[in-house]
Design a protein around this motif. Structure first.
Motif, PDB file in Angstrom:
ATOM      1  N   GLU A 548     -83.417  10.732   1.965  1.00 35.57           N
ATOM      2  CA  GLU A 548     -83.296  11.625   0.831  1.00 35.57           C
ATOM      3  C   GLU A 548     -82.050  12.461   0.993  1.00 35.57           C
ATOM      4  OE1 GLU A 548     -86.765  13.971   0.552  1.00 35.57           O
ATOM      5  OE2 GLU A 548     -88.102  12.332  -0.016  1.00 35.57           O
ATOM      6  N   GLN A 550     -79.399  15.474  -1.548  1.00 32.40           N
ATOM      7  CA  GLN A 550     -79.296  16.384  -2.702  1.00 32.40           C
ATOM      8  C   GLN A 550     -77.830  16.647  -2.987  1.00 32.40           C
ATOM      9  OE1 GLN A 550     -82.077  19.845  -3.101  1.00 32.40           O
ATOM     10  NE2 GLN A 550     -80.192  21.011  -2.865  1.00 32.40           N
ATOM     11  N   VAL A 615     -83.938  12.894 -10.271  1.00 28.71           N
ATOM     12  CA  VAL A 615     -84.039  12.188  -9.007  1.00 28.71           C
ATOM     13  C   VAL A 615     -83.642  10.745  -9.247  1.00 28.71           C
ATOM     14  CG1 VAL A 615     -85.539  11.506  -7.125  1.00 28.71           C
ATOM     15  CG2 VAL A 615     -85.875  13.732  -8.218  1.00 28.71           C
ATOM     16  N   TYR A 616     -82.705  10.246  -8.423  1.00 24.26           N
ATOM     17  CA  TYR A 616     -82.162   8.914  -8.617  1.00 24.26           C
ATOM     18  C   TYR A 616     -82.348   8.126  -7.322  1.00 24.26           C
ATOM     19  CZ  TYR A 616     -79.821  10.976 -12.683  1.00 24.26           C
ATOM     20  OH  TYR A 616     -79.542  11.623 -13.861  1.00 24.26           O
ATOM     21  N   ASP A 617     -82.811   6.899  -7.447  1.00 25.68           N
ATOM     22  CA  ASP A 617     -82.891   5.969  -6.317  1.00 25.68           C
ATOM     23  C   ASP A 617     -81.628   5.151  -6.298  1.00 25.68           C
ATOM     24  OD1 ASP A 617     -85.376   6.786  -5.433  1.00 25.68           O
ATOM     25  OD2 ASP A 617     -86.439   5.455  -6.816  1.00 25.68           O
ATOM     26  N   LYS A 637     -83.008   8.345  -1.934  1.00 24.34           N
ATOM     27  CA  LYS A 637     -83.439   9.134  -3.084  1.00 24.34           C
ATOM     28  C   LYS A 637     -82.566  10.373  -3.148  1.00 24.34           C
ATOM     29  CE  LYS A 637     -87.717   9.215  -4.054  1.00 24.34           C
ATOM     30  NZ  LYS A 637     -89.186   9.450  -4.030  1.00 24.34           N
ATOM     31  N   LYS A 639     -81.425  13.760  -5.188  1.00 21.28           N
ATOM     32  CA  LYS A 639     -81.789  14.767  -6.176  1.00 21.28           C
ATOM     33  C   LYS A 639     -80.515  15.386  -6.723  1.00 21.28           C
ATOM     34  CE  LYS A 639     -86.134  15.940  -3.905  1.00 21.28           C
ATOM     35  NZ  LYS A 639     -86.943  17.025  -3.301  1.00 21.28           N
ATOM     36  N   CYS A 641     -79.020  18.257  -9.158  1.00 22.74           N
ATOM     37  CA  CYS A 641     -79.482  19.536  -9.681  1.00 22.74           C
ATOM     38  C   CYS A 641     -78.301  20.428  -9.985  1.00 22.74           C
ATOM     39  CB  CYS A 641     -80.401  20.207  -8.681  1.00 22.74           C
ATOM     40  SG  CYS A 641     -79.598  20.558  -7.096  1.00 22.74           S
ATOM     41  N   ALA A 657     -84.883  19.070 -11.014  1.00 23.76           N
ATOM     42  CA  ALA A 657     -84.550  17.917 -10.178  1.00 23.76           C
ATOM     43  C   ALA A 657     -85.793  17.225  -9.670  1.00 23.76           C
ATOM     44  CB  ALA A 657     -83.685  18.367  -8.999  1.00 23.76           C
ATOM     45  N   ALA A 658     -86.858  17.974  -9.524  1.00 31.11           N
ATOM     46  CA  ALA A 658     -88.098  17.348  -9.086  1.00 31.11           C
ATOM     47  C   ALA A 658     -88.732  16.499 -10.165  1.00 31.11           C
ATOM     48  CB  ALA A 658     -89.081  18.429  -8.635  1.00 31.11           C
ATOM     49  N   GLY A 659     -88.238  16.582 -11.459  1.00 30.91           N
ATOM     50  CA  GLY A 659     -88.741  15.733 -12.532  1.00 30.91           C
ATOM     51  C   GLY A 659     -89.913  16.304 -13.264  1.00 30.91           C
TER      52      GLY A 659
END
Length: 846
Positions: A548, A550, A615-617, A637, A639, A641, A657-659
């Protein structure tokens, strides 16, 4: 003509300045010039002393009596010195006659009196012309010790008032004074020296009653052993205080009665003969006598003491083994076991260095399999195995053992022929476990070999060469369960693929333990360890890290993520890594880009200027440097923001960002409110229940309270087996009519007294928990004093006792009314007997 003894005593008494005699009565007389008057005086003394001496020599009187009589018969007269005057004449100067030098006064100690006893008479030449008064001063007269001496003030006679003791005071110095009747000095004072003559009145006293000494055995004659000392309180310059020593007895009389002698003057005890042997006599007891008067047993006083002389040990006895040969046996491969016990005899003092034995193996054990330890209790030698022996190599050992003392032998003592012996040690064959020649055994193999691959043959050897035995193999430890061993030949094969990256592999080495057991009696087994060093192959693709990240929604230097990869393989099958973005979906390469930083690190960043928060994979292809290389598609993953000026995501941005949308946030808040409401309701309900519990009078519900509910049961029985009984007989009767008309049978009726019932305490509505005990006690007292409570204290009616009784009639028994009987004790029996007490205890009122 009087004999030397008489002459010496006379001059000792009257002219001590002229005579000095030793106690052997050899006198040396120094007779000066005497004037005529002095010769006359001397002749007078001698004539009066002859009779006393004759009595003494004839043993009619003792020495002390003789001296006392001599003093009484011939008291001295001491005159004050005349004053010297020189006068001249026509013929010149005339010489005056010299005065006598006043000699000391000798007084014997321990005189028997009678007292006071006259010593001397003091005179002044002027006593014919005027009245003179005499006096004495000094220690013994007017100073402590006072009143030992006094003087007749008129006649000048000086007396001693009590017996003297030379050991308390040996001399006195007094001054004699002469004054007239008015107290004026007539003569100059003269000095009087009084010496107390010593008498032999004290025995020699030893400093110790028992003396302890020692001498080494085998000592030569003249060896000093010890010294005893006795002190005599009498004058040591005279024979009275001169002590001499001698030995009275010796115990035991071995080897001769007189092994020791003593110096008569110093008290030193020495040996006079050879032959001291501790093994025969360990201690001598000597009785020593000390006698004064230079050892004269007829006149001297004696005392005795005991001297204990211990004969100390020397190493004059070498240790001797009790046998010429010893034997023992030992199982092979055993250590720290005693295989033989060597016994030895040493006559020296036990538990001393002269007695303690030490053993040495002279030959027969070149490899040092055995060691002989000394038993400190009995001095035996314990042959102990310290290194394992092998039956297949040595079936027996022939040892030569030499024994000696820790202390060297005394001079002139030779070692005994019995100080050496032979020891035969037989080795017993035992079933030894199979032994793996190489333990641990190491082999190298690549990881990933398929199952069924033969790795090696791990075989063991049986050390028992003289016994044919079969060895079987089994697996003892195989953590990953990868291996299999052939039971007969020890061949190792794989059951699964070997993996170097397994958790059971430590430092690229995998260990397994195998067991080899024979079929001996009893069976024996041995273990062996196989170490497999696994060679790495490129069988693990790299994994992207981190998972992960950010970044800010707007492209900036801070909107970047450093990425790397992890590979379980070892070098060279790891980095440098290759990071690539996949071509599908196209949005990946349109929005993101990857740039290389180093061999193991790369950087992921936004390719466009702005990307919506969320959030983008992001998939990334990672390849290692193995041959051939392995690739892995991993996702990270990210994030995205909104960020503040410092490049950190804001709170709103973090939520976005958490969706989570607005509806989701509202739903979460509603759930939280509902949860808080439920908690509040539960708390209020608990408080209400607590108040209700406190409001209750008891800890239980009122309907369940049975403390003050008195249940009245008029019937008993009612069970299934009681149906055939007449239950009416158990009921409380209201009248006695049915008793009169009752049928024949066993009947009993308890009559209830017709009186007011007792009042029981009433339980308060809201009692305190502490009042429960008081309530119960009050109810108990009321029940005990309630005459209406069953069982009733009333007449029990029995009108049928059965037929055919063998007891006969009791009608002949009647109550005797003769005499008065006191029934007042029924009052002490409690409320149950109150009615009987009222009936029979009334006395004259009844």
């Amino acid at each position: 003509i009087w004999g030397e003894k008489t002459v010496d005593l006379y001059f000792l008494l009257f002219f001590p300045h002229l005579s000095r005699c030793a106690m052997n009565y050899e006198c040396h007389l120094y007779v000066p010039y005497f004037t005529l008057s002095e010769n006359v005086q001397l002749i007078s003394h001698v004539s009066s002393f002859i009779n006393v001496c004759i009595d003494f020599l004839s043993s009619q009187i003792g020495v002390e009596d003789m001296i006392a009589r001599a003093w009484e018969s011939n008291p001295k007269v001491i005159k004050f010195p005349r004053k010297h005057q020189r006068s001249s004449s026509a013929n010149g100067l005339r010489r005056q006659k010299r005065d006598w030098v006043i000699p000391p006064i000798n007084v014997p100690e321990n005189s028997r009196g009678p007292f006071p006893q006259m010593l001397v008479r003091i005179r002044s030449d002027q006593d014919q012309e005027k009245g003179i008064r005499y006096s004495i001063t000094g220690a013994g007269a007017d100073q402590p010790p006072s009143d030992v001496y006094n003087i007749d003030p008129v006649h000048g006679k000086m007396f001693v008032t009590r017996p003297l003791d030379r050991e308390e005071r040996a001399s006195y110095h007094l001054r004699a004074h002469a004054v007239d009747m008015n107290g004026n000095k007539v003569e100059n004072p003269i000095d009087l020296y009084i010496y107390v003559i010593d008498m032999n009145d004290n025995r020699p006293e030893f400093q110790n009653q028992v003396y302890n000494g020692s001498v080494a055995e085998g000592s030569k004659p003249g060896t000093s052993v010890m010294r005893v000392t006795a002190n005599d309180s009498d004058d040591d310059t005279t024979a009275n205080g001169m002590v001499r020593y001698r030995i009275l007895s010796q115990t035991p009389h071995m080897p001769i009665p007189n092994m020791f002698t003593i110096n008569s003057e110093t008290g030193e005890i020495v040996t006079v003969a050879a032959g001291l042997d501790r093994e025969k006599v360990s201690q001598y007891t000597i009785i020593v006598q000390a006698t004064d008067m230079e050892g004269n047993l007829n006149f001297g006083l004696s005392n005795t003491a005991t001297a204990l002389i211990s004969v100390t040990d020397i190493n004059d006895n070498p240790p001797e083994l009790t046998a010429r040969t010893f034997s023992g046996e030992v199982p092979e491969n055993r250590v720290n076991v005693v295989v033989a016990n060597l016994t030895v005899i040493d006559r020296d003092q036990p538990h001393s260095p002269n007695w303690a034995a030490q053993y040495r193996i002279a030959s027969g054990d070149p490899q040092g399999h055995f060691l002989i330890r000394t038993n400190p209790v009995n001095n035996d030698g314990m042959v102990t195995v310290v290194k394992p022996v092998d039956y297949e190599q040595n079936r027996a050992f022939m040892l030569t053992v030499i024994v000696s003392n820790r202390a060297p032998l005394a001079s002139g003592i030779q070692s005994s022929l019995q100080s050496s012996a032979g020891v035969t040690i037989s080795v017993q064959d035992v079933n030894e476990p199979p032994v793996f020649p190489s333990n641990p055994k190491s082999i190298r193999f690549e990881e990933g070999v398929p199952a069924g691959t033969t790795l090696t043959v791990f075989a063991a050897q049986d050390p028992d060469l003289f016994i044919h035995q079969t060895v079987r193999y089994s697996k003892l430890s195989d953590p990953a369960n990868w291996l299999r061993i052939n039971r007969t030949n020890g061949q190792i094969t794989t059951m699964a693929m070997l993996d170097r990256e397994s958790m059971y592999v430590k430092d690229n080495i995998y260990e397994a333990t195998f067991l080899a057991a024979d079929n001996g009696s009893p069976p024996a087994s041995g273990t062996g360890t196989l170490q497999i060093q696994l060679i790495d192959v490129n069988d693990n693709a790299p994994v992207l890290m981190p998972k992960e990240a950010q970044v800010c929604e707007r492209a900036s230097p801070r909107s970047r993520v450093n990425i790397t990869a992890s590979d379980a393989d070892a070098d060279p099958h790891v980095g440098p890594f290759v990071f690539e973005l996949p071509s599908y979906p196209p949005s990946i390469r349109r929005n993101w880009t990857v740039s290389r930083i180093s061999g193991d690190y790369a950087q992921l960043r936004l390719r466009i200027a702005y990307l919506d928060a969320g959030v983008y994979d992001v998939p990334i292809m990672v390849s290692d440097s193995g041959n051939p290389p392995l690739s892995n598609r991993s996702g990270i993953k990210v994030k995205v923001c909104p960020c503040d000026d410092n490049g950190d995501c804001t709170t709103t941005g973090a939520v976005a960002a958490a969706g989570l949308g607005t509806g989701a946030i509202i739903a979460i808040l509603i759930c939280i409110i509902i949860l808080l409401t439920m908690v509040l309701v539960f708390v209020m309900w608990m408080k209400r229940r607590e108040k209700e519990r406190q409001a209750k009078p008891l800890l239980i519900d009122p309907e369940d309270d049975v403390r003050d509910n008195i249940l009245k049961y008029d019937e008993e029985g009612g069970g299934e087996e009681d149906q055939d009984y007449d239950l009416s007989q158990l009921q409380q009767p209201e009248s006695l009519d049915h008793i009169i008309n009752k049928p024949v049978g066993v009947r009993r009726v308890d009559e209830r007294p017709i009186i007011a019932e007792s009042q029981y305490p009433v339980r308060p509505s809201l009692p305190h928990p502490g009042d429960i005990g008081d309530f119960i006690n009050d109810g108990l007292r009321a029940a005990d004093n309630d005459p209406t409570a069953p069982p009733y204290d009333s007449l029990l009616v029995f009108d049928y006792e059965g037929s055919g009784s063998t007891a006969g009639s009791v009608s002949s028994l009647n109550s005797s009314s003769s005499g008065d009987q006191d029934y007042d004790y029924l009052n002490d029996w409690g409320p149950r007997f109150k009615k009987l007490a009222d009936l029979y205890g009334g006395g004259d009122d009844d």
